[in-house]
Every structure is written in structure tokens, then in C-alpha cells.
Design a protein around this motif. Structure first.
Motif, PDB file in Angstrom:
ATOM      1  N   SER A  36      27.960  32.731  71.566  1.00  0.00           N
ATOM      2  CA  SER A  36      28.770  31.655  72.129  1.00  0.00           C
ATOM      3  C   SER A  36      28.355  31.495  73.598  1.00  0.00           C
ATOM      4  O   SER A  36      28.302  32.474  74.339  1.00  0.00           O
ATOM      5  CB  SER A  36      30.247  32.037  72.022  1.00  0.00           C
ATOM      6  N   ARG A  67      35.062  24.111  62.122  1.00  0.00           N
ATOM      7  CA  ARG A  67      36.225  24.998  62.035  1.00  0.00           C
ATOM      8  C   ARG A  67      37.548  24.277  62.327  1.00  0.00           C
ATOM      9  O   ARG A  67      38.619  24.823  62.110  1.00  0.00           O
ATOM     10  CB  ARG A  67      36.049  26.192  62.981  1.00  0.00           C
ATOM     11  N   PHE A  76      37.736  34.675  61.655  1.00  0.00           N
ATOM     12  CA  PHE A  76      36.498  35.297  62.129  1.00  0.00           C
ATOM     13  C   PHE A  76      36.226  36.673  61.524  1.00  0.00           C
ATOM     14  O   PHE A  76      35.450  37.445  62.063  1.00  0.00           O
ATOM     15  CB  PHE A  76      36.490  35.329  63.667  1.00  0.00           C
ATOM     16  N   MET A 106      25.753  27.153  64.747  1.00  0.00           N
ATOM     17  CA  MET A 106      26.774  28.152  64.402  1.00  0.00           C
ATOM     18  C   MET A 106      26.274  29.538  64.771  1.00  0.00           C
ATOM     19  O   MET A 106      25.098  29.849  64.563  1.00  0.00           O
ATOM     20  CB  MET A 106      27.078  28.101  62.897  1.00  0.00           C
ATOM     21  N   ILE A 107      27.154  30.380  65.292  1.00  0.00           N
ATOM     22  CA  ILE A 107      26.725  31.712  65.750  1.00  0.00           C
ATOM     23  C   ILE A 107      25.922  32.439  64.678  1.00  0.00           C
ATOM     24  O   ILE A 107      24.879  33.003  64.935  1.00  0.00           O
ATOM     25  CB  ILE A 107      27.941  32.565  66.174  1.00  0.00           C
ATOM     26  N   LEU A 146      36.336  31.223  76.942  1.00  0.00           N
ATOM     27  CA  LEU A 146      36.685  32.189  75.887  1.00  0.00           C
ATOM     28  C   LEU A 146      36.459  33.628  76.314  1.00  0.00           C
ATOM     29  O   LEU A 146      37.245  34.518  75.984  1.00  0.00           O
ATOM     30  CB  LEU A 146      35.869  31.891  74.622  1.00  0.00           C
ATOM     31  N   ASN A 157      37.657  40.559  68.010  1.00  0.00           N
ATOM     32  CA  ASN A 157      36.454  40.355  67.165  1.00  0.00           C
ATOM     33  C   ASN A 157      35.562  39.243  67.700  1.00  0.00           C
ATOM     34  O   ASN A 157      35.102  38.388  66.944  1.00  0.00           O
ATOM     35  CB  ASN A 157      36.833  40.013  65.711  1.00  0.00           C
ATOM     36  N   PHE A 158      35.357  39.245  68.993  1.00  0.00           N
ATOM     37  CA  PHE A 158      34.542  38.189  69.573  1.00  0.00           C
ATOM     38  C   PHE A 158      33.074  38.607  69.543  1.00  0.00           C
ATOM     39  O   PHE A 158      32.698  39.674  70.020  1.00  0.00           O
ATOM     40  CB  PHE A 158      34.982  37.869  71.007  1.00  0.00           C
ATOM     41  N   THR A 159      32.253  37.721  68.998  1.00  0.00           N
ATOM     42  CA  THR A 159      30.826  38.027  68.828  1.00  0.00           C
ATOM     43  C   THR A 159      30.169  38.389  70.162  1.00  0.00           C
ATOM     44  O   THR A 159      30.289  37.642  71.137  1.00  0.00           O
ATOM     45  CB  THR A 159      30.094  36.815  68.220  1.00  0.00           C
TER      46      THR A 159
HETATM   47  S1  ADX Z   1      30.339  31.998  62.864  1.00  0.00           S
HETATM   48  O1  ADX Z   1      30.319  33.401  63.293  1.00  0.00           O
HETATM   49  O2  ADX Z   1      31.186  31.813  61.680  1.00  0.00           O
HETATM   50  O3  ADX Z   1      28.976  31.445  62.690  1.00  0.00           O
HETATM   51  P1  ADX Z   1      31.030  29.639  64.374  1.00  0.00           P
HETATM   52  O4  ADX Z   1      29.766  29.246  65.026  1.00  0.00           O
HETATM   53  O5  ADX Z   1      31.459  28.886  63.175  1.00  0.00           O
HETATM   54  O6  ADX Z   1      31.007  31.228  64.082  1.00  0.00           O
HETATM   55  O7  ADX Z   1      32.223  29.540  65.421  1.00  0.00           O
HETATM   56  C1  ADX Z   1      32.069  30.102  66.682  1.00  0.00           C
HETATM   57  C2  ADX Z   1      32.930  29.405  67.708  1.00  0.00           C
HETATM   58  O8  ADX Z   1      34.294  29.707  67.475  1.00  0.00           O
HETATM   59  C3  ADX Z   1      32.595  29.896  69.111  1.00  0.00           C
HETATM   60  O9  ADX Z   1      31.668  29.065  69.745  1.00  0.00           O
HETATM   61  C4  ADX Z   1      33.947  29.888  69.804  1.00  0.00           C
HETATM   62  O10 ADX Z   1      34.162  28.627  70.393  1.00  0.00           O
HETATM   63  C5  ADX Z   1      34.961  30.057  68.704  1.00  0.00           C
HETATM   64  N1  ADX Z   1      35.513  31.416  68.517  1.00  0.00           N
HETATM   65  C6  ADX Z   1      36.840  31.695  68.468  1.00  0.00           C
HETATM   66  N2  ADX Z   1      37.050  32.994  68.195  1.00  0.00           N
HETATM   67  C7  ADX Z   1      35.824  33.565  68.053  1.00  0.00           C
HETATM   68  C8  ADX Z   1      35.383  34.889  67.762  1.00  0.00           C
HETATM   69  N3  ADX Z   1      36.250  35.881  67.557  1.00  0.00           N
HETATM   70  N4  ADX Z   1      34.042  35.135  67.702  1.00  0.00           N
HETATM   71  C9  ADX Z   1      33.178  34.133  67.900  1.00  0.00           C
HETATM   72  N5  ADX Z   1      33.520  32.861  68.198  1.00  0.00           N
HETATM   73  C10 ADX Z   1      34.841  32.564  68.264  1.00  0.00           C
END
Ligand code: ADX
Length: 199
Positions: A36, A67, A76, A106-107, A146, A157-159
Motif C-alpha cells: 500500500s 472492496r 483482510f 491490488m496488493i 493508513l 493485519n496490515f500488509t
Molecule cells: S489484497 O491483499 O486483497 O490484494 P487489496 O489491494 O484488495 O488487498 O486492498 C488493499 C487496500 O485496502 C489498501 O490499499 C488499503 O487502502 C486498504 N486496507 C485496509 N486494511 C488493510 C490491511 N489490513 N492490509 C492491507 N490493506 C488494507
């Protein structure tokens, strides 16, 4: 009405060829993975605008937007992230069978999640784009505020902080947004896309 479990086969690859001939571009998925704040959304949108201005038909699917709509029901956890990615990959498969250029932002934090997407879409129609910026740079940028919330304990659980991001092993292209300027990054991405989609 009864569900027909044996529908008449509809060969997406044949349809893809026919549509590509009509619109003179190749359908392909450019799957942007990265932390992110690495710059996925910015690059995806800028490249899409460049493509549209050149007359190509293209679509961006962004994690934050998805989302808030079709994947509103997902969180998440690992299972939910898998499902998030699976649904987008299935949509992607339909879009590229229409010859559309799809940029997914997407992450996609795990290797197996990226493999899942690649498997659904098909190896030759899928490119993994690693948008790479170190976590400290992403945290400093904190575009959406964030990381501050994570440090304050309001998000779990933030990436990249308390949930793992596995670096891509063999991405098709890496864009280092902490080294290149935004214009250079967009130009690199655009050239990469163009090579794959030109008819
Ligand atoms: S993915 O992991 O399932 O691929 P995705 O890209 O859809 O993630 O969503 C990530 C976005 O959700 C981030 O850019 C951020 O804005 C938001 N977000 C909210 N909570 C989390 C979290 N715990 N980890 C990562 N992103 C989060």
C-alpha cells in the motif's frame, strides 16, 4: 428454473481472437502487486489514460474500489484476500476475452495468490508487474493516512507491518517507484503494456 450444469461450451479463446480482430488490440491482464503506497493505483490510472488517449480500450480494477463494491463483503484475512483476488481474476478472464486491456491494482501479498490469478487468467495473457518501494518509503508517503492508523493500533493485519508481503520471485517487470520519477515509471509501464497488446 433448473440450473444447467452442462452449458454449451463457449470457447473464450476463440471469442478473444475474434474480438481482438475487431478492435485491433490484444486482451491482456497487467496485475500490479506491491505494498500500500507503492504507487500501484497512480501508475495504473496514468497508464490507462495514456492508452485511452491512443485509442486503446482499457479498464482499471483497483483494490480499494472493488472492496467498496463487488467485494464489500470481504476483509483482510488470508481467506478473504484469496477470494478478493479470485473474483477479480474471474472478472479479468471475461474482460480479456473481449480484447480489453485490464490493469489490476491490488496488493496481492502472497506468491500463491498471484499464482491463483495467473492460473485463472492463463499464463500467456497475464503479466505480473511488481510496483516496488521499500516499506519505509510507503509509510513516509502515507497517502491515505493508513500507516498512521496502523501505528496507532487502529488497523490490524496490515500488509508490510503485521501481515507479510512476499516479494515476487520472478515478476514480468519491476518498477521501482522510489528510484524512478512518476513520469519515468508511467512511461516504463506504458511501453511494457504496449508491447503485449499491440495487434
Ligand atoms: S489484497 O491483499 O486483497 O490484494 P487489496 O489491494 O484488495 O488487498 O486492498 C488493499 C487496500 O485496502 C489498501 O490499499 C488499503 O487502502 C486498504 N486496507 C485496509 N486494511 C488493510 C490491511 N489490513 N492490509 C492491507 N490493506 C488494507
Amino acid at each position: 428454473m433448473e440450473y444447467n450444469s452442462n452449458p454449451i461450451p463457449y470457447d473464450l479463446e476463440i471469442v478473444k481472437e475474434l474480438k481482438e480482430k475487431q478492435i485491433r488490440q490484444r486482451g491482456h491482464v497487467f496485475w500490479m502487486t506491491g505494498l500500500s503506497g507503492a504507487g500501484k493505483t497512480t501508475l495504473a490510472n496514468e497508464a490507462a489514460i495514456k492508452l485511452l488517449k491512443k485509442g486503446y480500450i482499457c479498464q482499471v480494477l483497483d483494490g480499494d474500489i472493488i472492496r467498496n463494491s463487488i467485494n464489500k463483503d470481504l476483509g483482510f484475512s488470508t481467506d478473504d484476500r484469496n477470494e478478493n483476488i479470485r473474483r477479480v481474476a474471474e472478472i479479468g478472464k471475461i474482460l480479456i476475452s473481449n480484447g480489453i486491456i485490464l490493469i489490476v491494482s491490488m496488493i496481492t501479498p502472497r506468491q500463491c495468490m498471484r499464482a491463483l490469478a495467473r492460473g485463472i487468467i492463463g499464463d500467456c495473457f497475464f503479466s505480473e508487474v511488481y510496483v516496488n518501494a521499500p516499506i519505509d518509503v510507503c509509510e513516509k508517503r502515507d497517502v491515505k493516512g493508513l500507516y498512521a492508523n496502523v501505528r496507532a493500533g487502529r488497523i490490524k493485519n496490515f500488509t508490510g507491518i503485521d501481515d507479510a508481503y512476499q516479494e515476487p520471485i520472478k515478476p514480468d517487470i519491476t518498477i521501482q517507484t522510489s528510484v524512478l520519477s512518476q513520469a519515468e515509471s508511467v512511461s516504463l509501464l506504458y511501453k511494457f503494456i504496449h508491447e503485449k497488446i499491440k495487434y
